[in-house]
Design a protein around this motif. Structure first.
Motif, PDB file in Angstrom:
ATOM      1  N   ASN A   1       0.816  -1.216   0.000  1.00 38.96           N
ATOM      2  CA  ASN A   1       0.000   0.000   0.000  1.00 38.96           C
ATOM      3  C   ASN A   1       0.853   1.270   0.000  1.00 38.96           C
ATOM      4  OD1 ASN A   1      -2.692  -0.997  -0.027  1.00 38.96           O
ATOM      5  ND2 ASN A   1      -2.473  -1.629   2.108  1.00 38.96           N
ATOM      6  N   PRO A   2       0.381   2.330  -0.652  1.00 36.56           N
ATOM      7  CA  PRO A   2       1.135   3.596  -0.747  1.00 36.56           C
ATOM      8  C   PRO A   2       0.968   4.435   0.513  1.00 36.56           C
ATOM      9  CG  PRO A   2      -0.924   3.803  -1.950  1.00 36.56           C
ATOM     10  CD  PRO A   2      -0.880   2.385  -1.427  1.00 36.56           C
ATOM     11  N   VAL A   3       1.501   3.935   1.635  1.00 37.44           N
ATOM     12  CA  VAL A   3       1.218   4.582   2.915  1.00 37.44           C
ATOM     13  C   VAL A   3       1.815   5.988   3.005  1.00 37.44           C
ATOM     14  CG1 VAL A   3       0.902   2.414   4.168  1.00 37.44           C
ATOM     15  CG2 VAL A   3       3.175   3.397   3.996  1.00 37.44           C
ATOM     16  N   LYS A   4       2.906   6.242   2.316  1.00 34.07           N
ATOM     17  CA  LYS A   4       3.489   7.590   2.336  1.00 34.07           C
ATOM     18  C   LYS A   4       2.523   8.595   1.712  1.00 34.07           C
ATOM     19  CE  LYS A   4       7.467  10.260   0.677  1.00 34.07           C
ATOM     20  NZ  LYS A   4       8.795  10.186  -0.010  1.00 34.07           N
ATOM     21  N   GLU A   5       1.954   8.244   0.568  1.00 33.97           N
ATOM     22  CA  GLU A   5       1.015   9.140  -0.104  1.00 33.97           C
ATOM     23  C   GLU A   5      -0.285   9.263   0.690  1.00 33.97           C
ATOM     24  OE1 GLU A   5       4.015   7.714  -2.923  1.00 33.97           O
ATOM     25  OE2 GLU A   5       2.701   6.698  -1.490  1.00 33.97           O
ATOM     26  N   VAL A   6      -0.709   8.176   1.302  1.00 30.10           N
ATOM     27  CA  VAL A   6      -1.923   8.216   2.123  1.00 30.10           C
ATOM     28  C   VAL A   6      -1.699   9.090   3.353  1.00 30.10           C
ATOM     29  CG1 VAL A   6      -3.548   6.846   3.481  1.00 30.10           C
ATOM     30  CG2 VAL A   6      -2.720   5.972   1.289  1.00 30.10           C
ATOM     31  N   ALA A   7      -0.505   9.014   3.942  1.00 30.62           N
ATOM     32  CA  ALA A   7      -0.185   9.855   5.096  1.00 30.62           C
ATOM     33  C   ALA A   7      -0.272  11.336   4.738  1.00 30.62           C
ATOM     34  CB  ALA A   7       1.205   9.519   5.623  1.00 30.62           C
ATOM     35  N   GLU A   8       0.175  11.677   3.545  1.00 30.78           N
ATOM     36  CA  GLU A   8       0.111  13.082   3.111  1.00 30.78           C
ATOM     37  C   GLU A   8      -1.338  13.546   3.015  1.00 30.78           C
ATOM     38  OE1 GLU A   8      -0.435  16.494   0.829  1.00 30.78           O
ATOM     39  OE2 GLU A   8      -0.895  14.534  -0.075  1.00 30.78           O
ATOM     40  N   ILE A   9      -2.203  12.684   2.488  1.00 38.59           N
ATOM     41  CA  ILE A   9      -3.628  13.018   2.378  1.00 38.59           C
ATOM     42  C   ILE A   9      -4.234  13.151   3.770  1.00 38.59           C
ATOM     43  CG2 ILE A   9      -5.887  12.169   1.603  1.00 38.59           C
ATOM     44  CD1 ILE A   9      -4.369  10.772  -0.729  1.00 38.59           C
ATOM     45  N   ALA A  10      -3.905  12.219   4.655  1.00 42.25           N
ATOM     46  CA  ALA A  10      -4.424  12.267   6.024  1.00 42.25           C
ATOM     47  C   ALA A  10      -4.021  13.560   6.712  1.00 42.25           C
ATOM     48  CB  ALA A  10      -3.917  11.059   6.812  1.00 42.25           C
ATOM     49  N   HIS A  11      -2.754  13.908   6.614  1.00 43.15           N
ATOM     50  CA  HIS A  11      -2.266  15.112   7.287  1.00 43.15           C
ATOM     51  C   HIS A  11      -2.885  16.383   6.708  1.00 43.15           C
ATOM     52  CE1 HIS A  11       1.561  12.680   8.474  1.00 43.15           C
ATOM     53  NE2 HIS A  11       0.572  12.518   9.346  1.00 43.15           N
ATOM     54  N   ARG A  12      -3.141  16.363   5.423  1.00 43.88           N
ATOM     55  CA  ARG A  12      -3.767  17.532   4.793  1.00 43.88           C
ATOM     56  C   ARG A  12      -5.158  17.798   5.351  1.00 43.88           C
ATOM     57  NH1 ARG A  12      -5.456  16.733  -0.513  1.00 43.88           N
ATOM     58  NH2 ARG A  12      -3.661  15.375  -0.827  1.00 43.88           N
TER      59      ARG A  12
END
Length: 406
Positions: free
Chosen positions: A179-190
């Motif tokens: 899973n692309p957890v780095k990209e998902v983390a960016e969305i979550a933080h946004r």
């Protein structure tokens, strides 16, 4: 990387099962342990078994040095900034429950959202279910693509300003999806949410850098990465861990205790009440030494090659269904038409081949796949193409046997 030579360092693999050389293909459940890890744990019990942090005598000092030295090895292994961000726990399950119970209860309220995926292990579903029930929050699931991956557009559409926690497994224990957890983390933080990563299936197999992933919490277990059972770690960003309350209370995690009130130790020890898992932590440190010596990039490459080879060979068997994406970690989950997965696993075991059968602690994913159970072969650094060939031969034999029976 010479897997055949590495295999010799694992005593348990040098045996026969049911009259056949053992082929162990269940490392996603638990990995085997090299002699260096076994000897390190034995050395602790034989030579300096003692409690940590408490005594000033020689054995106590040696035990404390070994325990805290292992914490530094974990910190370096996953790229955390400080040992204050590394909490020793019993495993991934305990770590995720700690986050849900401590951070979740303090920061999630009625009307908030917790976002996850249908592919999660039960350990990364049930704690959030319980949190939602206790707080009145809502669980939301990111839909899966047909091949068992997630699309970042769906993540964008699922995460909202009401979302407080986004959580997912880094690698699926069933599908092998990365899973692309780095990209998902960016969305979550946004959107003002935190990112919690279940790293049980990624940490043993690929290089982890929690700074690069920018996750807020990251959990993993030692027993899946050639370490002992009963030990794991939770990484948490210091700002969150400092604000969180302990969930276990007792000795070692305290600063001052009075008759009516108490205060807690500083990080990371305020989360480690009671006598910790000393031998396990020391063994985990030895496991990290072993994996670093082999090289995580080499391990990841080797496993992907084995998984690709296995899928190619297994696809030639009539009636074979393989689940998950083409690009995956070292896991191949499958079913043979008209043969129950438990029968498949039993037949393979008769030939000395160990695979997993069942729902793999992922019942929601089984429902999504429209099956009740599957069989799973999972590879690690000690597996070879010969192991895959043994598996394929065993599957052909199994299919022929059950075809004759029915």
């Amino acid at each position: 990387m010479n897997a055949l030579e590495l295999k010799k360092q694992f005593p348990i693999l040098n045996q026969q099962v049911n009259g056949n050389d053992l082929v162990y293909l269940d490392s996603a459940a638990t990995s085997q342990k090299p002699l260096s890890v076994i000897e390190k744990v034995e050395d602790y019990y034989r030579r300096y078994n003692s409690n940590v942090h408490r005594g000033v005598h020689t054995l106590g000092t040696l035990a404390t040095d070994g325990y805290e030295g292992a914490r530094e090895k974990v910190r370096s292994f996953i790229g955390a900034q400080s040992i204050e961000e590394i909490i020793f726990v019993r495993g991934t399950t305990t770590a995720l429950n700690l986050v849900a119970s401590s951070y979740g209860r303090a920061n999630v309220k009625e009307g908030d959202e917790i976002v996850l995926t249908p592919m999660e292990h039960h350990s990364n579903i049930i704690p959030w279910q319980q949190l939602a029930k206790a707080t009145g929050a809502t669980l939301k699931y990111i839909p899966l693509q047909e091949d068992g991956t997630i699309d970042l557009k769906d993540v964008e559409n699922t995460v909202t300003e009401k979302t407080k926690i986004v959580t997912m497994m880094h690698v699926s224990n069933v599908l092998g999806t990365v899973n692309p957890v780095k990209e998902v983390a960016e969305i979550a933080h946004r959107h003002g949410a935190i990112m919690v990563v279940d790293g049980a299936q990624s940490t043993p197999h690929m290089k982890i850098d929690v700074q690069d992933l920018d996750c807020d919490f990251f959990a993993f277990s030692g027993h899946k990465m050639v370490g002992p059972t009963g030990i794991g770690a939770l990484y948490g960003k210091k700002k969150w861990l400092e604000s969180m309350e302990p969930v276990e209370f007792g000795g070692e995690m305290i600063d001052f205790v009075g008759l009516y009130d108490s205060t807690w130790k500083e990080l990371p020890w305020k989360f480690e009440g009671g006598t910790p898992i000393i031998a396990g932590a020391i063994g985990l440190g030895a496991a990290i030494d072993f994996l670093n010596e082999v090289g995580l990039s080499e391990i990841e490459k080797h496993e992907q090659e084995l998984a690709h080879y296995a899928m190619e060979q297994m696809s030639e068997i009539e009636g074979m269904t393989i689940y998950g994406p083409k690009h995956r970690a070292g896991v191949v989950t499958f079913n043979l038409d008209d043969v129950h997965p438990h029968d498949v696993a039993t037949a393979l075991d008769a030939d000395g081949i160990a695979v997993r059968a069942g729902h793999h602690c992922a019942q929601p994913l089984m429902k999504w796949l429209n099956v009740t159970a599957t069989a799973r072969a999972s590879f690690y650094l000690y597996n070879t193409k010969d192991d895959v060939d043994r598996l394929v031969t065993g599957l052909v034999k199994t299919k022929e046997y059950f075809g004759d029976v029915f």
